[in-house]
Design an enzyme around this catalytic site. Structure first.
Site: not given
Ligand code: C6P
Length: 410
Positions: A122, A199
């Site tokens: 991501h 992650d």
């Molecule tokens: N993915 C999705 O729709 P946050 O935004 O900080 O809570 O998480 C970020 C993030 C980091 N790593 C992975 C593997 C993720 O899936 C996500 C968030 C959401 O897939 C929003 S883009």
């Protein structure tokens, strides 16, 4: 099929309608819905025990501090941390990874060092490392993704070489649902003395996670994807690694003493929590952990495996539809991305919403390098959680047939 359908009555929002149809919420990878137990815990905390934490020499502040620190202990237990002090509260996964990238990376990376990532990360696990590489002269190197949607390990030893100081990998892709072999990658990283950052945004909410089994040095995840409130997430760090890190932000809460020209830091984890923290959000996260504990993370995983298997079987019956992800349920979770002929993913999402009340995500899913590897600019994605039912998958499939009809694919 598993028996978690009774949980749905705990989720008030799932009872609403969209465009006159019962809502079918298939976007839990973006953010999960909240059970009444979490909503009530937050409301009750504001109504009865709210005050700032760690400050007041009065009952209410003591109660709020106990609730806040209690949530930390629950988060620690959830991932098998050695102590609650190994949990730093952040605003989410993104903030947690940035905390490591800047807090550890700026102090320890030098020109010529390597940061190893995988192509399926991501953006939250790519961009912070690019920024820190730019500041330190470290270089980025990537493990490729194979045709089976898994991390390609053929050049593992070439990529994770002696120069490698950090290996940062996802425990589950938010696009393909792939679960990379984190334990194996961590062993390769540790063999060259590198630090392992995981992650776990899509892992901690969906299956049992144990930091020792993974071999992680740091683990990041978000509360809002695991039935908790927005604005709270966790960075778990092994005690010695957290001690090696500098604080990113200065201010109240994170100091033990402040002079005019220099200051000393509070012990870990408070040294990383400058300012008034997300107190009610932590209480909500604690309630979410209690809820998942009661269901049992093994049961959560079993349910999602069953529902994902059902979805993959049903989607396989739709002509022109391609699922972009592994078919082996043992190495994947419940994020299912797909394309349908040449229908744009946004059109699919709009038709599903308007015709069937089905909410899915469409786009690049904040994983542009992976999308390029897949040869796509966008994909539709359905994602599941404890409350997802086979009936909802049937609604998704019905909506996709409607989309085919509208676009003349039949
Ligand atoms: N993915 C999705 O729709 P946050 O935004 O900080 O809570 O998480 C970020 C993030 C980091 N790593 C992975 C593997 C993720 O899936 C996500 C968030 C959401 O897939 C929003 S883009």
């Amino acid at each position: 099929m598993s028996d978690l359908a009774h949980l749905r009555r705990d989720f008030p929002l799932l009872g609403r309608a969209v465009h006159g149809k019962p809502l079918v919420y298939l976007d839990s990878a973006a953010s999960s819905q909240k059970p009444v137990q979490v909503i009530d815990a937050v409301a009750e905390f504001y109504a009865t025990s709210y005050a700032n934490v760690h400050r007041g020499a009065y009952t209410l502040s003591d109660e709020a501090t106990t609730a806040y620190e209690g949530a930390r202990a629950k988060a620690a237990a959830m991932v098998g941390a050695a102590s609650p002090t190994e949990i730093v509260f952040t605003s989410g996964t993104t903030a947690a990874i940035n905390t490591v990238a800047y807090g550890w990376g700026l102090d320890h990376l030098r020109a010529g060092d390597r940061i190893v990532l995988t192509v399926m990360e991501h953006h939250s696990n790519i961009v912070p490392w690019q920024l820190v590489a730019g500041r330190t002269g470290a270089e980025l190197a990537y493990l490729r993704v194979g045709a089976d949607h898994q991390v390609d390990l053929t050049d593992l030893e070439e990529v994770i070489d002696e120069r490698t100081r950090i290996v940062a990998v996802s425990a589950m892709s938010n696009v393909t649902g792939t679960m990379p072999p984190v334990t194996q990658l961590a062993a390769a990283a540790h063999a060259v003395g590198a630090v392992v950052v995981v992650d776990a945004a899509q892992a901690v909410p969906h299956l049992p996670v144990d930091v020792a089994t993974l071999g992680a040095d740091f683990l990041a995840w978000s509360g809002h994807k695991m039935l908790g409130p927005t604005g709270i997430g966790c960075l778990w760090g092994r005690a010695d690694r957290l001690e090696e890190m500098s604080p990113l932000q200065g201010g109240g809460e994170m100091i033990s003493d402040v002079g005019l020209y220099e200051s000393r830091w509070a012990p870990v984890p408070h040294k990383f929590e400058a300012g008034t923290p997300p107190i009610a959000q932590a209480v909500g996260l604690g309630a979410a952990i209690d809820y998942l504990d009661k269901v049992g993370m093994d049961a959560v995983r079993r349910h999602e495996t069953a529902i994902t298997g059902y979805a993959l079987d049903r989607l396989a019956t739709i002509p022109d539809l391609t699922v972009h992800g592994p078919t082996d349920l043992a190495v994947r979770g419940g994020a299912v991305s797909f394309t349908l002929g040449d229908i744009h993913a946004h059109d699919i999402a709009t038709i599903l919403d308007e015709e069937n009340g089905v909410a899915i995500r469409a786009g690049h899913h904040c994983a542009k390098p992976l999308m390029r590897h897949l040869g796509l600019t966008s994909a539709a994605r359905a994602s599941f959680y404890v409350y997802t039912t086979e009936d909802e998958i049937d609604q998704l499939v019905a909506g996709l047939h409607t989309a085919r009809r509208i676009f003349g694919l039949s």
